[in-house]
Scaffold this motif. Structure first.
Motif, PDB file in Angstrom:
ATOM      1  N   UNK A  85       0.788  -1.354   0.014  1.00 33.14           N
ATOM      2  CA  UNK A  85      -0.064  -0.254  -0.206  1.00 33.14           C
ATOM      3  C   UNK A  85       1.027   1.158   0.079  1.00 33.14           C
ATOM      4  N   UNK A  86       2.005   1.258   0.882  1.00 33.76           N
ATOM      5  CA  UNK A  86       2.794   2.431   0.867  1.00 33.76           C
ATOM      6  C   UNK A  86       3.510   2.620  -0.602  1.00 33.76           C
ATOM      7  N   UNK A  87       4.005   1.630  -0.926  1.00 35.72           N
ATOM      8  CA  UNK A  87       4.629   1.586  -2.123  1.00 35.72           C
ATOM      9  C   UNK A  87       3.915   2.074  -3.476  1.00 35.72           C
ATOM     10  N   UNK A  88       2.671   1.548  -3.547  1.00 33.95           N
ATOM     11  CA  UNK A  88       1.581   2.182  -4.632  1.00 33.95           C
ATOM     12  C   UNK A  88       1.308   3.666  -4.231  1.00 33.95           C
ATOM     13  N   UNK A  89       0.989   3.806  -3.206  1.00 33.14           N
ATOM     14  CA  UNK A  89       0.864   5.171  -2.786  1.00 33.14           C
ATOM     15  C   UNK A  89       1.938   6.436  -3.142  1.00 33.14           C
ATOM     16  N   UNK A  90       3.155   5.835  -2.623  1.00 34.05           N
ATOM     17  CA  UNK A  90       4.542   6.572  -3.224  1.00 34.05           C
ATOM     18  C   UNK A  90       4.513   6.666  -4.929  1.00 34.05           C
ATOM     19  N   UNK A  91       4.007   5.835  -5.382  1.00 31.14           N
ATOM     20  CA  UNK A  91       4.103   5.644  -7.137  1.00 31.14           C
ATOM     21  C   UNK A  91       3.047   6.643  -7.377  1.00 31.14           C
ATOM     22  N   UNK A  92       2.131   6.932  -6.914  1.00 32.17           N
ATOM     23  CA  UNK A  92       1.019   7.702  -7.440  1.00 32.17           C
ATOM     24  C   UNK A  92       1.672   9.065  -7.203  1.00 32.17           C
ATOM     25  N   UNK A  93       2.111   9.387  -5.853  1.00 27.37           N
ATOM     26  CA  UNK A  93       2.606  10.668  -5.794  1.00 27.37           C
ATOM     27  C   UNK A  93       3.989  10.932  -6.983  1.00 27.37           C
ATOM     28  N   UNK A  94       4.717   9.869  -7.109  1.00 26.09           N
ATOM     29  CA  UNK A  94       5.708  10.402  -8.175  1.00 26.09           C
ATOM     30  C   UNK A  94       5.092  10.797  -9.419  1.00 26.09           C
ATOM     31  N   UNK A  95       4.206  10.024  -9.655  1.00 28.09           N
ATOM     32  CA  UNK A  95       3.625  10.271 -11.104  1.00 28.09           C
ATOM     33  C   UNK A  95       2.957  11.684 -11.439  1.00 28.09           C
ATOM     34  N   UNK A  96       2.118  12.118  -9.977  1.00 25.37           N
ATOM     35  CA  UNK A  96       1.384  13.231 -10.439  1.00 25.37           C
ATOM     36  C   UNK A  96       1.792  14.430  -9.826  1.00 25.37           C
ATOM     37  N   UNK A  97       2.902  14.128  -8.967  1.00 23.71           N
ATOM     38  CA  UNK A  97       3.648  15.452  -8.175  1.00 23.71           C
ATOM     39  C   UNK A  97       4.916  15.652  -8.558  1.00 23.71           C
ATOM     40  N   UNK A  98       5.781  14.400  -8.235  1.00 23.76           N
ATOM     41  CA  UNK A  98       7.391  14.848  -8.097  1.00 23.76           C
ATOM     42  C   UNK A  98       7.903  14.715  -9.736  1.00 23.76           C
ATOM     43  N   UNK A  99       7.432  13.811 -10.629  1.00 20.42           N
ATOM     44  CA  UNK A  99       8.216  13.794 -11.966  1.00 20.42           C
ATOM     45  C   UNK A  99       7.614  15.153 -12.735  1.00 20.42           C
ATOM     46  N   UNK A 100       6.183  15.372 -12.703  1.00 17.18           N
ATOM     47  CA  UNK A 100       6.238  16.804 -13.321  1.00 17.18           C
ATOM     48  C   UNK A 100       6.570  18.258 -12.812  1.00 17.18           C
ATOM     49  N   UNK A 101       6.774  18.060 -11.341  1.00 15.71           N
ATOM     50  CA  UNK A 101       7.613  19.117 -10.788  1.00 15.71           C
ATOM     51  C   UNK A 101       8.955  19.232 -11.445  1.00 15.71           C
ATOM     52  N   UNK A 102       9.639  18.041 -11.393  1.00 15.96           N
ATOM     53  CA  UNK A 102      11.032  18.127 -11.933  1.00 15.96           C
ATOM     54  C   UNK A 102      11.085  18.647 -13.351  1.00 15.96           C
ATOM     55  N   UNK A 103      10.361  18.020 -14.269  1.00 12.02           N
ATOM     56  CA  UNK A 103      10.286  18.619 -15.753  1.00 12.02           C
ATOM     57  C   UNK A 103       9.849  20.005 -15.855  1.00 12.02           C
ATOM     58  N   UNK A 104       8.726  20.590 -14.881  1.00 11.00           N
ATOM     59  CA  UNK A 104       8.805  21.915 -15.048  1.00 11.00           C
ATOM     60  C   UNK A 104       9.776  22.820 -14.440  1.00 11.00           C
ATOM     61  N   UNK A 105      10.605  22.391 -13.224  1.00 10.14           N
ATOM     62  CA  UNK A 105      11.736  23.017 -12.504  1.00 10.14           C
ATOM     63  C   UNK A 105      12.782  23.037 -13.693  1.00 10.14           C
ATOM     64  N   UNK A 106      13.217  21.998 -14.676  1.00  9.03           N
ATOM     65  CA  UNK A 106      14.026  21.792 -15.484  1.00  9.03           C
ATOM     66  C   UNK A 106      13.578  22.941 -16.839  1.00  9.03           C
ATOM     67  N   UNK A 107      12.432  22.748 -17.345  1.00 11.94           N
ATOM     68  CA  UNK A 107      12.138  23.871 -18.277  1.00 11.94           C
ATOM     69  C   UNK A 107      12.175  25.379 -17.788  1.00 11.94           C
ATOM     70  N   UNK A 120      14.444  26.503 -15.746  1.00 10.88           N
ATOM     71  CA  UNK A 120      15.834  26.995 -15.427  1.00 10.88           C
ATOM     72  C   UNK A 120      16.195  27.116 -16.763  1.00 10.88           C
ATOM     73  N   UNK A 121      15.843  26.233 -17.568  1.00 18.12           N
ATOM     74  CA  UNK A 121      16.414  26.396 -19.074  1.00 18.12           C
ATOM     75  C   UNK A 121      15.888  27.561 -19.848  1.00 18.12           C
ATOM     76  N   UNK A 122      14.708  27.945 -19.591  1.00 17.19           N
ATOM     77  CA  UNK A 122      14.234  29.198 -20.037  1.00 17.19           C
ATOM     78  C   UNK A 122      15.036  30.684 -19.370  1.00 17.19           C
ATOM     79  N   UNK A 123      15.005  30.409 -18.069  1.00 14.37           N
ATOM     80  CA  UNK A 123      15.623  31.407 -17.480  1.00 14.37           C
ATOM     81  C   UNK A 123      17.387  31.584 -17.806  1.00 14.37           C
ATOM     82  N   UNK A 124      17.887  30.723 -18.078  1.00 15.24           N
ATOM     83  CA  UNK A 124      19.108  30.567 -18.739  1.00 15.24           C
ATOM     84  C   UNK A 124      19.261  31.163 -20.086  1.00 15.24           C
TER      85      UNK A 124
END
Length: 363
Positions: free
Chosen positions: A60-82, A84-88
């Protein structure tokens, strides 16, 4: 006597060791804080999985964490990368002279000389204000460039913090309720008070993180969309900037779109300026004014002005984490005083002698 000395010595060493442990964990404050926030926010998801799959803590904890990664962590990483790239990219254009912030401000001054006259009434020098604005723009773009360089040079440290956050979030999702019960047994505040304070901590953390982030995403997306539709350069960058500054109640995204609308009017693009002003006031502004009291103020059970002040104070003291830490400290302050007034105030009132009916003081 000796037993009291032993107890006091033990308590003193307990406090000392606790402070030493907190100092030891200080470099990892960010990952630990966001791991706790993830565990609190996604706890209802885990409870849903428990009802559907049964008591299977690891799964249950692993599935919950995977859901968090998919809907929060990974999009935030991509958005942060974009971001920084535009700022540079903008920083490089400023360095090469393709973008000249000073000339844009001078254009606004030439088109609207009343602005300089208005500022002069308050003894504000337009030239100094212009230089500060240019320095702020240069500093912001340079900051993003340094962040890109820093992440490149400290890739291991960045991913270590990210991995630590995910690792801790898993165990907090799995064993969080056990840790809370252990703390309730350990803290000498009274079980009822401790449960109330932990419930308030969880409630405020969920409300501020979910509410503020949802408002930030909505305002940033709306701002970036209107900038893109009007053909303004760096729509993604400005959308993310609006999302970040929207964490500040009352002012928020207007810090970005108002100067953009003024500049459009200054260069003669009157219709785009009117569209941006109307969209910013009606759509972006209402998104903040309507959603923030509902998503943040209602769940934290704090008045709007206290949410504003605690958010600003938290950001000043704790940086970006302060948009959660500030309201959290304010909510705990109110909870502690509420307990004090309810318990000790009633005791003081009950112990106060009452005058008998009809009795009068005589000289």
């Amino acid at each position: 006597m000796y037993a009291k000395l032993e107890t006091r010595t033990f308590l003193a060493m307990l406090v000392g060791v606790s402070f030493a442990f907190i100092w030891l964990m200080k470099p990892f404050f960010g990952p630990i804080f966001w791991a706790v926030a993830i565990a609190l926010i996604f706890h209802p998801v885990q409870q849903l999985l428990v009802r559907r799959l049964g008591e299977r803590p690891n799964i249950n904890a692993l599935i919950t964490l995977m859901i968090c990664m998919i809907i929060v962590v990974i999009p935030v990483l991509f958005l942060g990368t974009a971001l920084i790239a535009e700022g540079v990219g903008i920083y490089q254009k400023i360095q090469e002279g393709e973008i000249r912030p000073g000339e844009y401000i001078d254009q606004v001054n030439r088109s609207f000389p009343a602005i300089q006259a208005f500022l002069a009434q308050f003894d504000i020098n337009f030239g100094e204000l212009r230089d500060r604005a240019v320095s702020a723009i240069l500093g912001g773009s340079q900051f993003l460039a340094k962040q890109a360089l820093g992440i490149g040079q400290n890739t291991f440290q960045f991913f270590l913090g990210l991995a630590l956050m995910v690792y801790l979030a898993f165990f907090l999702l799995r064993d969080g309720h056990k840790l809370v019960e252990l703390l309730i047994k350990a803290l000498p505040l009274g079980d009822e008070r401790e449960r109330l304070l932990f419930a308030k901590f969880a409630e405020v953390t969920r409300a501020t993180v979910k509410g503020n982030l949802l408002i930030a995403i909505i305002q940033g997306a709306l701002g970036g969309l209107i900038f893109w539709a009007l053909g303004i350069t760096g729509a993604l960058l400005w959308g993310v900037v609006m999302a970040i500054v929207s964490l500040l109640p009352a002012v928020g995204a207007a810090i970005v779109w108002v100067p953009a609308a003024v500049y459009l009017a200054a260069v003669g693009d009157i219709i785009p300026a009117i569209i941006l002003t109307a969209f910013g006031t009606i759509v972006i502004g209402l998104a903040d004014n309507l959603l923030r009291p509902i998503l943040v103020g209602r769940d934290t059970k704090m008045p709007d002005y206290l949410v504003l002040l605690s958010t600003l104070g938290g950001i000043v003291l704790f940086g970006i984490n302060g948009f959660v830490m500030g309201p959290l400290v304010a909510a705990l302050f109110m909870a502690f005083w509420g307990i004090f007034i309810r318990e000790f105030g009633e005791e003081a009132h009950a112990s106060r002698p009452e005058c008998e009916p009809g009795s009068k003081d005589e000289d």
